[in-house]
Design an enzyme around this catalytic site. Sequence first.
Site, short mmCIF file in Angstrom:
data_model
loop_
_atom_site.label_atom_id
_atom_site.label_comp_id
_atom_site.label_asym_id
_atom_site.label_seq_id
_atom_site.Cartn_x
_atom_site.Cartn_y
_atom_site.Cartn_z
N ASN A 83 0.81 -1.23 0.00
CA ASN A 83 0.00 0.00 0.00
C ASN A 83 0.84 1.27 0.00
OD1 ASN A 83 -2.42 1.81 0.86
ND2 ASN A 83 -0.90 2.08 2.49
N TYR A 162 3.93 10.26 -11.02
CA TYR A 162 3.01 9.41 -10.25
C TYR A 162 2.15 8.46 -11.11
CZ TYR A 162 -0.72 7.96 -7.14
OH TYR A 162 -1.62 7.20 -6.44
N LYS A 166 2.23 4.18 -11.40
CA LYS A 166 1.10 3.28 -11.14
C LYS A 166 0.78 2.41 -12.37
CE LYS A 166 0.21 4.44 -6.81
NZ LYS A 166 0.41 3.50 -5.68
P1 NAP Z 1 -1.25 8.69 2.87
O1 NAP Z 1 -2.37 9.02 3.78
O2 NAP Z 1 -0.28 9.75 2.48
O3 NAP Z 1 -0.47 7.43 3.45
C1 NAP Z 1 0.66 6.92 2.77
C2 NAP Z 1 1.31 5.89 3.64
O4 NAP Z 1 2.45 5.38 2.93
C3 NAP Z 1 1.82 6.47 4.95
O5 NAP Z 1 1.64 5.53 5.98
C4 NAP Z 1 3.30 6.69 4.67
O6 NAP Z 1 4.11 6.67 5.82
C5 NAP Z 1 3.55 5.45 3.82
N1 NAP Z 1 4.83 5.51 3.12
C6 NAP Z 1 5.28 6.43 2.24
N2 NAP Z 1 6.53 6.13 1.88
C7 NAP Z 1 6.88 4.99 2.53
C8 NAP Z 1 8.04 4.20 2.58
N3 NAP Z 1 9.15 4.50 1.89
N4 NAP Z 1 8.03 3.08 3.36
C9 NAP Z 1 6.94 2.75 4.07
N5 NAP Z 1 5.81 3.49 4.09
C10 NAP Z 1 5.80 4.59 3.33
O7 NAP Z 1 -1.80 8.15 1.45
P2 NAP Z 1 -3.06 7.22 1.06
O8 NAP Z 1 -4.02 8.07 0.34
O9 NAP Z 1 -3.51 6.42 2.22
O10 NAP Z 1 -2.33 6.32 -0.04
C11 NAP Z 1 -2.13 4.93 0.13
C12 NAP Z 1 -1.96 4.32 -1.26
O11 NAP Z 1 -3.14 4.59 -2.01
C13 NAP Z 1 -0.79 4.90 -2.06
O12 NAP Z 1 -0.14 3.85 -2.76
C14 NAP Z 1 -1.48 5.84 -3.05
O13 NAP Z 1 -0.75 5.99 -4.26
C15 NAP Z 1 -2.78 5.10 -3.28
N6 NAP Z 1 -3.88 5.92 -3.81
C16 NAP Z 1 -4.46 6.88 -3.03
C17 NAP Z 1 -5.52 7.61 -3.54
C18 NAP Z 1 -6.23 8.66 -2.73
O14 NAP Z 1 -7.13 9.33 -3.27
N7 NAP Z 1 -5.92 8.85 -1.46
C19 NAP Z 1 -5.99 7.39 -4.85
C20 NAP Z 1 -5.35 6.41 -5.61
C21 NAP Z 1 -4.32 5.67 -5.07
P3 NAP Z 1 4.41 8.04 6.65
O15 NAP Z 1 3.22 8.27 7.55
O16 NAP Z 1 5.67 7.71 7.41
O17 NAP Z 1 4.60 9.14 5.65
#
Ligand code: NAP
Length: 241
Positions: A83, A162, A166
């Site tokens: 994730n 980005y 993906k």
């Molecule tokens: P988020 O709230 O920013 O959370 C991202 C998580 O990834 C955080 O726990 C962060 O840790 C962790 N992370 C980042 N770099 C890392 C690393 N090098 N090693 C381990 N953990 C790491 O984002 P989210 O929206 O939940 O996104 C989760 C996934 O969903 C991502 O892959 C994103 O691309 C995908 N996604 C999100 C959306 C959306 O609308 N939110 C849409 C499409 C896809 P820290 O807390 O330490 O920063």
Amino acid sequence: MRETSIALVTGANRGIGYAIAEGLVKHGLTVVLAARDPSAGPAAAARLGARPLVLDVTDPASVRAAAAQVDDWYGRLDVLVNNAGIAGRRDAQTPGAVDLDAVREVFETNLFGVIQVTEAFLPLLRRSGDARIVNVSSGTGSLAWMTDEQHRFAVRRTSAGYPVSKSALNMLTVQYAKALAGERIKVNAIAPGACDTDFARGLGLRLERTAEQGAAAAIELATMADAPTGHFRDDAGTVPW
Ligand code: NAP
């Protein structure tokens, strides 16, 4: 899945990863909540009744140590949810004005991190007998949606970083699904949709979904009987590649 299935979710201290971990706990799985920040993981894990583990997907030593720890605790892994992901510096990813370091940074986490973690945990997944890998991708990685002028992703600002990471993650999903097809390891990708998380705030999207809604497809693919393999899904069904 067996009742005592062991799951690990990367980047699970907040956002969609946390919601996936929460959903898997509710399904009765033993959940390892992996987080890169040693101070953030334990608090999040305690709230869920999960087990915290430090794991930075970009750090080979951290990934190796995490796999060794899970081996020591359980001797196997049934569900791996890749994730962890970053958006990176958006202005530095605009085609025509690319800072390659910004693109590399995104790929380090969103693609190379997934390969690194998957390779490290594969020996443990092979001991499962019914393993699942779920890659958290994005609808922005769909070439079909991105080239459909009617689709809302097609009219978004362009990026060499980005969404490209993906799309590559989607192909990676297909490649691992094919490679592991004979080994009872199912590999799928999901698109969470635009969810209201720290990641998405500030991207200029209408965030009509919660992190829990974004987590639903991953939880389903991780827990359903007879899961498919090599699929790209959201909670409405199949997403075109
Ligand atoms: P988020 O709230 O920013 O959370 C991202 C998580 O990834 C955080 O726990 C962060 O840790 C962790 N992370 C980042 N770099 C890392 C690393 N090098 N090693 C381990 N953990 C790491 O984002 P989210 O929206 O939940 O996104 C989760 C996934 O969903 C991502 O892959 C994103 O691309 C995908 N996604 C999100 C959306 C959306 O609308 N939110 C849409 C499409 C896809 P820290 O807390 O330490 O920063």
